[in-house]
Design an enzyme around this catalytic site. Structure first.
Site, short mmCIF file in Angstrom:
data_model
loop_
_atom_site.label_atom_id
_atom_site.label_comp_id
_atom_site.label_asym_id
_atom_site.label_seq_id
_atom_site.Cartn_x
_atom_site.Cartn_y
_atom_site.Cartn_z
CE LYS A 198 46.03 16.67 37.10
NZ LYS A 198 46.73 15.31 36.76
CD GLU A 204 32.24 16.13 28.46
OE1 GLU A 204 33.45 16.97 28.77
OE2 GLU A 204 32.55 15.06 27.74
N GLY A 255 43.55 11.86 37.45
CA GLY A 255 42.14 12.13 37.55
C GLY A 255 41.55 10.92 37.95
NE ARG A 256 44.07 6.13 34.61
CZ ARG A 256 44.43 7.00 33.72
NH1 ARG A 256 43.90 8.20 33.50
NH2 ARG A 256 45.85 6.94 33.06
CD GLU A 341 40.89 8.17 31.53
OE1 GLU A 341 39.78 8.50 30.81
OE2 GLU A 341 41.14 8.73 32.65
CG HIS A 372 17.65 -12.54 37.76
ND1 HIS A 372 16.95 -13.78 37.82
CD2 HIS A 372 18.08 -12.42 39.15
CE1 HIS A 372 16.81 -14.27 38.81
NE2 HIS A 372 17.55 -13.56 39.67
CE LYS A 481 39.05 15.37 27.04
NZ LYS A 481 40.18 15.75 28.02
O1 F6P Z 1 38.44 11.23 30.18
C1 F6P Z 1 39.65 12.08 30.29
C2 F6P Z 1 39.84 12.66 31.53
O2 F6P Z 1 41.11 13.34 31.47
C3 F6P Z 1 39.92 11.76 32.69
O3 F6P Z 1 41.40 11.30 32.86
C4 F6P Z 1 39.64 12.78 33.86
O4 F6P Z 1 39.60 12.13 34.86
C5 F6P Z 1 38.43 13.41 33.09
O5 F6P Z 1 38.82 13.64 31.78
C6 F6P Z 1 37.85 14.78 33.84
O6 F6P Z 1 38.98 15.76 33.67
P1 F6P Z 1 39.16 17.07 34.88
O7 F6P Z 1 39.27 16.51 36.03
O8 F6P Z 1 40.28 17.95 34.22
O9 F6P Z 1 37.58 17.89 34.38
#
Ligand code: F6P
Length: 511
Positions: A198, A204, A255-256, A341, A372, A481
């Site tokens: 987003k 990452e 995001g979620r 979240e 199990h 972060k």
């Molecule tokens: O984990 C934090 C967060 O902001 C989530 O809410 C989001 O889904 C994720 O990081 C990824 O963010 P982005 O889509 O901006 O890379």
């Protein structure tokens, strides 16, 4: 919108406390079924695509009536209406919350409806082109959190609906083992990399995207426009990265909650435009149910209120998710982010610390594997953990004996949790009286998955509305972060100035 009273200041909350002391704490499921021949009918219901049996929970008609009063006194219906009216209910980020618009269809009465339809049409047309492109054999989706869990979960869940000739890979972790393992399986000429973020700033995803791009070029790949696409609200950043094929979505998609947006591209490639429309249609049916069904017959509301009853009165700290379908392998992780979240908050909408608990811990594994592993604790541990069973009546395979045994196991576990078995004083004693809900889908289809996920979104909304928290921000992930940014260069320099002794000692050992 008008401010709503805090749940613990309502008469219904006090009445629930008294009710819990009177009959809730010692509630006995066995006696409840004996006393009420209609208990199953009373506590089960159909909603679009989902049947739910809530009768094996520690509540009775009085409990539910009080919970419904709580919802009324906390203004849950008005808050829901504010969500669907596009009001800026994400107050800390001053944003509307409009993931529902992504599935509302072209006739939705909203200023952003036309743009949503344009993006959807462009994204689905692209997905169809990729589907038809036989030279593309591997889709590598790079994203994390909400930009990963939804498509990853749904592509696996709907494997039976996938077109031929494509393999799907998901890379989320910054752990280089993730990306390296995928790159070892693909060729530049046959791969489409989808960079989903987003913000287009997430460490990452950006690290994985840069490494994937470097690998692509080092292996002789040249046509970035053909082999890379970006799904983002920050189209300029994607362009600056060198990606020209982009699909956007607006800041009002959390995001979620973004599976329904361009973030769903890998799923659209997997199941096609028609399948993706069916997913949206299922979610839309559940939205209509949530918006219009009376609260007493509104499945997301009933589940959300049950969550409040368990968290704040029984004080259950967790809920276990038990999907009896191998395709729902990633569902627990998906629901974990959705619940934890969204509702893992310790302050109310005004920022004041809360004296009551919010989100439970969510965890789980598909059955029968979970049986199990950790079901021992669920049956005989010292704490009760409500379990949510998810069963699918029709399998997508032709091994009916397996499916019968799978469903028998799901039913048997719910039965055993409730019934227990008497062996006073012995190790074989099961106390029983352990609560569970049982959700049934007729088949795992794009439509039923859409409805099921929307159901879960709205139940999280309901409990968050009662708790009076902002279910749509996630400031809690910021601090880690920032500290990682501070620590990363210290691995090269060894500088441990200002660090606590433990972090300094571990840095020394790890570098
Ligand atoms: O984990 C934090 C967060 O902001 C989530 O809410 C989001 O889904 C994720 O990081 C990824 O963010 P982005 O889509 O901006 O890379």
């Amino acid at each position: 919108m008008a401010s709503r009273p805090r749940c613990d200041a309502t008469p219904a909350w006090r009445a629930l406390q008294a009710h819990f002391e009177d009959t809730g704490r010692a509630f006995d499921l066995h006696r409840a079924f004996e006393a009420d021949a209609k208990r199953f009918e009373r506590f089960s219901q159909s909603a679009p695509q989902v049947f739910a049996d809530l009768s094996k929970n520690l509540w009775d008609a009085d409990t539910e009536a009080l919970l419904l009063q709580l919802a009324a006194q906390c203004g849950v219906a008005a808050y829901r209406d504010a969500l669907f009216a596009g009001q800026a209910i994400n107050t800390t980020e001053r944003r509307a919350v409009k993931h529902w618009l992504l599935r509302a269809g072209p006739e939705a009465d909203d200023p952003d409806a036309a743009e949503v339809q344009q993006t959807l049409a462009a994204m689905l047309a692209y997905a169809e082109r990729v589907r038809a492109d036989e030279a593309i054999t591997d889709i590598v989706h790079i994203g994390i959190g909400g930009s990963d869990l939804g498509p990853r979960m749904a592509v696996a869940a709907l494997a039976a609906y996938r077109g031929p000739g494509k393999r799907f890979h998901f890379v989320s972790n910054i752990d280089g083992h993730d990306l390296a393992a995928v790159l070892a399986q693909v060729q530049p000429a046959g791969t489409l990399f989808i960079i989903a973020s987003k913000t287009f700033t997430t460490l990452e995803t950006m690290t994985n995207a840069r490494s994937a791009c470097a690998w692509f070029q080092a292996e002789g790949g040249t046509d970035i426009a053909r082999h890379f696409a970006a799904l983002t609200s920050n189209v300029e950043a994607a362009r600056a990265f060198g990606i020209t094929t982009t699909f956007g979505f607006r800041e009002w998609v959390g995001g979620r909650y973004s599976l329904w947006s361009a973030i769903g591209l890998p799923l659209a490639i997997a199941i096609g435009a028609e399948g993706f429309h069916a997913l949206l249609r299922g979610a839309r049916e559940m939205d209509a149910h949530f918006r219009t069904a009376p609260l007493a017959a509104n499945l997301p509301v009933r589940l959300g209120l049950l969550d409040v009853w368990y968290r704040n009165f029984h004080r259950f700290a967790s809920r276990s998710i038990a999907p009896y379908h191998g395709g729902l392998q990633r569902l627990p992780a998906y629901l974990q982010q959705l619940e934890m979240e969204s509702n893992g908050k310790r302050v109310d909408l005004q920022g004041a610390a809360l004296p009551y608990d919010t989100a439970p811990v969510l965890w789980g594994e598909p059955g029968t594997d979970g049986q199990h592993a950790f079901f021992q604790m669920l049956h005989q541990g010292t704490q009760s953990v409500p379990v949510e069973f998810i069963a699918v009546r029709q399998p997508a395979h032709a091994l009916p004996d397996h499916h019968r045994l799978l469903l028998a196991n799901a039913l048997a576990q719910a039965q055993a949790l409730m019934q227990g078995r008497s062996d006073p004083g012995g190790h074989r004693h099961f106390t029983g009286n352990r609560p569970s809900s049982f959700l049934v889908l007729e088949a795992l289809t794009p439509e039923s998955l859409g409805a099921f996920i929307a159901l879960q979104e709205h139940r999280v909304f309901t409990s968050g509305a009662v708790w009076g928290i902002n279910s749509f921000d996630q400031w809690g992930v910021e601090l880690g972060k920032a500290l990682a940014q501070d620590l990363a260069p210290r691995f090269a320099s060894g500088d441990n100035t200002g660090l606590d002794a433990s972090t300094a000692g571990l840095l020394d050992r790890l570098r």
